[in-house]
Design a protein around this motif. Sequence first.
Motif, PDB file in Angstrom:
ATOM      1  N   ARG A 380       0.837  -1.213   0.000  1.00  0.00           N
ATOM      2  CA  ARG A 380       0.000   0.000   0.000  1.00  0.00           C
ATOM      3  C   ARG A 380       0.866   1.254   0.000  1.00  0.00           C
ATOM      4  O   ARG A 380       0.507   2.260  -0.590  1.00  0.00           O
ATOM      5  N   GLU A 385      -1.099   4.405  -1.257  1.00  0.00           N
ATOM      6  CA  GLU A 385      -2.270   4.444  -0.375  1.00  0.00           C
ATOM      7  C   GLU A 385      -1.878   4.847   1.041  1.00  0.00           C
ATOM      8  O   GLU A 385      -2.688   5.398   1.784  1.00  0.00           O
ATOM      9  N   LEU A 386      -0.664   4.478   1.455  1.00  0.00           N
ATOM     10  CA  LEU A 386      -0.134   4.953   2.740  1.00  0.00           C
ATOM     11  C   LEU A 386       0.993   5.913   2.402  1.00  0.00           C
ATOM     12  O   LEU A 386       1.832   5.608   1.556  1.00  0.00           O
ATOM     13  N   ARG A 387       1.028   7.043   3.072  1.00  0.00           N
ATOM     14  CA  ARG A 387       2.036   8.031   2.681  1.00  0.00           C
ATOM     15  C   ARG A 387       3.282   7.959   3.553  1.00  0.00           C
ATOM     16  O   ARG A 387       4.330   8.480   3.202  1.00  0.00           O
TER      17      ARG A 387
END
Lengths: 466, 251
Positions: A380, A385-387
């Motif tokens: 992700r 999707e995850l920073r």
Amino acid sequence: MRLEFDRGTVVLRDPPVALDAATLPGVHWDERVSMFRAPALRHAEVREALHARGILFDDERPLVDAPLKNVAAFAPAAWRDITLRPYQEAALSGWEMANRRGLVALPTGSGKTRVALAAAARLRVPTLVLVPTRVLLEQWLSVIGGAYCGQVGCIGDGQRNISAVTVATFESAWRHMATLGGRFGLLIVDEAHHFGSGLRDEALEMSIAPARLGLSATPPRDSVAVARLTALIGPIVYELAIGDLSGGSFLASFDVVKINVDLNQAERALYEAEREIYGEAFKAYCRSHQSPTWKNFTIEAARCAAGRRAIAAFAKTRRLIGLTEQKQALVSRLLAEHRTSRVLVFTADNEAAYTIAARELIMPITCHIGRAERRDALARFGAGELRALVSAQVLNEGIDVPTADVAIVVGGARGEREHVQRVGRLLRPAVGKRACVYELVTRATCEVRQAHRRGRGLASRSTAQL
Amino acid sequence: MGSPPAALLNYSRAGLAIAPGFLDARDHGWIRLLVAEYERCAGAPQRVLRERLRGPLPFSCPPRKRRLVEHVLSRFWKSAVVAALPPIEARALVFGRAARQQASLGPTSATSLLAELARERGLSAAALATALFADLPDQRVTQAPGDLPSVNELELRANLALVQSLLLRSTHVSIDLEGNARAVVRHAKWRGLICTLDVGSSRERPRLGLSGPLSLFHRTVLYGRHLGELVPRAAFGPRPRAPRSTMGRHP
């Protein structure tokens, strides 16, 4: 006379009467079985010595002189052509010139694995790859699968299939080398700096493999470990640091921004109080010992209540400066500033990682997070999707982390080696990429010296060591 | 159960001989009290039990023996995840949503985001926050075992762990065989140990010497585990004797 592999050693069966076998390298008389015996590691040397003395012998595992005899099982054509970058080619040549024994030290992301694959493809002997973790086991299986058409064996993570090209975890190799040790002509040791301290060194001692290639981004500097690693694998045959490759087309450029922070009043008072406790105890120890070391102090301190209090005070100061109030505020600011970048936050311990995770709502990757969840989180992160991810040690090495642009080093416990591995996580090249490493350092604490020391690992080696 | 670390080993040295500090009936009193401390922490997070054991306990006992018993008890006292939402699901939900909101809206307050997500799931914000890390070792809830062994058995298990751990650090072991010799030798051979039998005429019982091939060259830990496995087998003889081990380097 016959040389036989016996449970991680080599025994000399029926030596000629004229031969004083005890003078051969590494050979001892074993009165338990009334035979001469040598560690498997010395197999090639024993063979050479026998040749030099003109003694005829049979060898159960004749891999040294005739490697190509043993490749029928995996067909030379099974290896595809592997193209190398110039420095990878130089590293491989360095290894070949060193009699195919040695350590190649290249920064994270520079393609050490590719050098190893090329070595295996050129040598074409049964090959055993040793890796420290199950995650790396999977990664190596997948990478070898792309370069080698034959079957690839796997020992570890609940599997035990042995093929001409096999990947094993350090732990499994250590347990099973008594049976595996005679089967392979090339040993590739990934993250080779884990050896040399005594832990599981026996895995390398119990193999007869004459060709050995160690890979590391951070080779050991301690003389004892270096000597041991040289005996087990070979000397460093080629070394480049991050500074040698960054900025070109092989590794991305990067900036290091050091930000000094202060302890608040309460933190400073606590820090000084605890520091005095262990400082006094250590001074007293130094006064009463001729060559005092911190390591010996901790061993002795563990034996009495006052000593244990001193150690606890030391741990408390480390925890305190690992994540101070100002560091927390800075992490928030930096995450806000870089909210469109992919950010890795590194802490000194898991506790600090969870604190940041809960406060900033970013995913922690620690040893407590299961493999499947970790893999999912990394995927992700790779997909955007995850920073951001926060980790203490798990992301240091052994995991293929998707590319990131920014690292925030909130704290570190393992010095230069850890820092080099962490920075290496940002250096996968991309068009126009310039990575940024923020180092948060607490003023007037032991962290200042630590930060100075760990920075040395990033300096260029100026010349490749050959 | 993993072998206890060296710091837990209770033994004394007299020259070359090592005398393990075995537990006996005199230790039963404080073992019972220690078990009671564990029982008091049942249902609380593991952190509570750990802190309780780290602090002073209301009874006195030999510290090394206590840590060895704690090592044995840790096998029986399991922990469980208690959370309103499975932690993996909670993390995927909270951190995923936080990343999306922060990318589009800028910095988001953790409290308001948790409250919003908790509302959507029909939970309280506190329950969702707890669920995030409920599977971490410190947060897991301590569970009392259904069938805790008796104090006698705990004593035996602790003594076995002590002997096995000492053998783990040995390079050579000799056992005076008395009955059940075949099972011991068979197991040793199966484990790849080198067995030598000494049946000297003056000896009352044959003596079996055991070591690994590498122990000829240096002190090796590789065979320690296999050596440790022999203890229960050797102890089945009519007159069990503790094996004798050499912990130093071979001449």
